[in-house]
Design an enzyme around this catalytic site. Structure first.
Site, PDB file in Angstrom:
ATOM      1  N   ASP A 170       0.881  -1.171   0.000  1.00 51.61           N
ATOM      2  CA  ASP A 170       0.000   0.000   0.000  1.00 51.61           C
ATOM      3  C   ASP A 170       0.916   1.218   0.000  1.00 51.61           C
ATOM      4  O   ASP A 170       1.627   1.467   0.979  1.00 51.61           O
ATOM      5  CB  ASP A 170      -0.863  -0.049   1.271  1.00 51.61           C
ATOM      6  CG  ASP A 170      -1.730   1.187   1.434  1.00 51.61           C
ATOM      7  OD1 ASP A 170      -1.658   2.094   0.573  1.00 51.61           O
ATOM      8  OD2 ASP A 170      -2.476   1.248   2.432  1.00 51.61           O
ATOM      9  N   ASN A 184       2.924   5.725 -10.118  1.00 48.36           N
ATOM     10  CA  ASN A 184       1.663   5.772 -10.861  1.00 48.36           C
ATOM     11  C   ASN A 184       0.394   5.556 -10.030  1.00 48.36           C
ATOM     12  O   ASN A 184      -0.655   6.117 -10.348  1.00 48.36           O
ATOM     13  CB  ASN A 184       1.733   4.712 -11.973  1.00 48.36           C
ATOM     14  CG  ASN A 184       0.384   4.422 -12.588  1.00 48.36           C
ATOM     15  OD1 ASN A 184      -0.101   5.187 -13.414  1.00 48.36           O
ATOM     16  ND2 ASN A 184      -0.239   3.331 -12.172  1.00 48.36           N
ATOM     17  N   TYR A 233      -8.703  15.254  -5.620  1.00 50.16           N
ATOM     18  CA  TYR A 233      -7.964  14.718  -6.776  1.00 50.16           C
ATOM     19  C   TYR A 233      -7.177  15.835  -7.467  1.00 50.16           C
ATOM     20  O   TYR A 233      -5.974  15.706  -7.723  1.00 50.16           O
ATOM     21  CB  TYR A 233      -8.959  14.072  -7.739  1.00 50.16           C
ATOM     22  CG  TYR A 233      -8.340  13.371  -8.920  1.00 50.16           C
ATOM     23  CD1 TYR A 233      -7.743  12.130  -8.785  1.00 50.16           C
ATOM     24  CD2 TYR A 233      -8.375  13.945 -10.197  1.00 50.16           C
ATOM     25  CE1 TYR A 233      -7.188  11.474  -9.883  1.00 50.16           C
ATOM     26  CE2 TYR A 233      -7.827  13.301 -11.293  1.00 50.16           C
ATOM     27  CZ  TYR A 233      -7.236  12.066 -11.132  1.00 50.16           C
ATOM     28  OH  TYR A 233      -6.690  11.423 -12.222  1.00 50.16           O
ATOM     29  N   LYS A 260      -3.069  16.290  -7.710  1.00 46.10           N
ATOM     30  CA  LYS A 260      -2.342  16.289  -8.982  1.00 46.10           C
ATOM     31  C   LYS A 260      -1.572  17.602  -9.158  1.00 46.10           C
ATOM     32  O   LYS A 260      -0.446  17.608  -9.668  1.00 46.10           O
ATOM     33  CB  LYS A 260      -3.298  16.054 -10.157  1.00 46.10           C
ATOM     34  CG  LYS A 260      -3.972  14.685 -10.120  1.00 46.10           C
ATOM     35  CD  LYS A 260      -2.979  13.530 -10.183  1.00 46.10           C
ATOM     36  CE  LYS A 260      -3.658  12.183 -10.244  1.00 46.10           C
ATOM     37  NZ  LYS A 260      -2.728  11.047 -10.324  1.00 46.10           N
TER      38      LYS A 260
END
Ligand code: BGC
Length: 260
Positions: free
Chosen positions: A65, A92, A158, A162
Site C-alpha cells: 500500500d 503511478n 484529486y 495532482k
C-alpha cells in the site's frame, strides 16, 4: 531511433491495472526488468509477470500500500534484494475518490485521496531518490493528470493532489539534477481505463467527453505508455522538472476553437 531499456530495473506502482499496466508492459517490451506493485487483484499482477517471463524478461510482483510508509520501505528493500536497486520508478498508483463538492465531502474521503495520490507518491519518490542519488543515475516519472491544470468540480482532493504532484516533481527535479537523476510527470487526459468507465461506457458521457478533446477520441493506455518509455529513456536525457501532457489537446481549451 531505437529505444532500449535493456537491463534497467523498473518499479511501477499500481502496475496491474489501467495506465500502470500498460506502462509496465511497455517497459518490459523495451527490455527493462519490471516490478509490478499492486494492492488488489494479485492474480492479474502474477499473470502479467508470467507473460513477461515467457517473453524472456525478468519480472516480479510486490504487494504494498503506497500510502503506508513501512510497506513502501519494504517494497524498495525487495527491489534491492532482487535486483540490487532501482533505475526507473513509475510513480503511478492513485485513485480519484468520492465525488462531492468541497463543502459536502467527508474529511476522511478527502484525506484518503491525498494520502494515496500525494503522500504515496512522495514516499515512493524519496525511497527511489535515496538510491538513485548515490548511483548518479535514475528517473522518477509520476502519473499526474490534466487536472494538475484544469479545475474539476466534485474532485477537489484529486485536483489538489495532482497540482501538488506537479510542484513536487519540479522541486525534486531541481534537487536531483546535480546528481544526474531526472524527475518528471506525465499528465494523461481521458484515457480508456476503469477509472472513467462510467463516462466512456454511455453515449451521453462520451458525447460530453469528446467536446473536451480536440483530437475527438478517448486515448488508449498504450499511447500514454509509449510516452513513458520515451521519457525514462536516454531519448529524453535533457528533459527534467516538467509535466508532459498526453491528452489529445484537452489542455488546449477546445471551447476556444470559436468565439472568445
Ligand atoms: C481522470 C479521468 C478523466 C480525465 C479527464 C483523469 O485524471 O482520472 O477520470 O476522464 O482525467 O478528465
Amino acid at each position: 531511433m531505437e529505444i532500449s531499456l535493456e537491463g534497467k530495473r523498473a518499479l511501477v506502482t499500481g502496475g496491474n491495472s489501467g495506465i500502470g499496466a500498460a506502462i509496465a508492459q511497455a517497459l518490459s517490451d523495451a527490455g527493462a526488468k519490471v516490478a509490478i506493485n499492486y494492492l488488489s487483484n494479485p492474480e492479474v499482477a502474477e499473470q502479467m509477470a508470467g507473460q513477461m517471463h515467457n517473453s524472456g524478461h525478468d519480472a516480479l510482483t510486490i504487494e504494498a500500500d503506497i500510502a503506508n510508509q513501512s510497506e513502501v520501505e519494504a517494497m524498495f528493500n525487495k527491489m534491492d534484494e532482487a535486483w540490487g536497486g532501482i533505475d526507473i520508478l513509475i510513480n503511478n498508483a492513485g485513485i480519484d475518490g468520492v465525488h462531492a463538492n468541497s463543502w459536502d465531502i467527508d474529511t476522511d474521503d478527502w484525506t484518503k485521496v491525498i494520502n494515496i495520490n500525494l503522500f504515496g507518491n512522495f514516499y515512493c519518490a524519496r525511497q527511489a531518490l535515496s538510491r538513485m542519488i548515490p548511483q548518479r543515475s535514475g528517473v522518477v516519472l509520476a502519473t499526474s493528470s490534466v487536472h494538475e491544470m484544469i479545475a474539476w468540480s466534485g474532485h477537489s482532493a484529486y485536483t489538489s493532489s495532482k497540482a501538488a504532484i506537479g510542484m513536487l516533481t519540479k522541486t525534486m527535479a531541481q534537487e536531483a539534477a546535480p546528481y544526474n537523476v531526472r524527475v518528471l510527470a506525465l499528465a494523461p487526459g481521458a484515457i480508456k481505463t476503469s477509472i472513467n468507465q462510467g463516462v466512456w461506457d454511455n453515449a451521453q458521457g462520451m458525447t460530453d467527453l469528446l467536446e473536451k478533446i480536440p483530437l475527438k477520441r478517448i486515448g488508449e493506455p498504450e499511447e500514454v505508455a509509449k510516452m513513458a518509455v520515451v521519457l525514462v529513456s536516454d531519448a529524453a536525457s535533457y528533459v527534467t522538472g516538467r509535466t508532459i501532457y498526453v491528452d489529445g489537446g484537452m489542455t488546449d481549451y477546445p471551447d476556444f476553437a470559436h468565439g472568445g
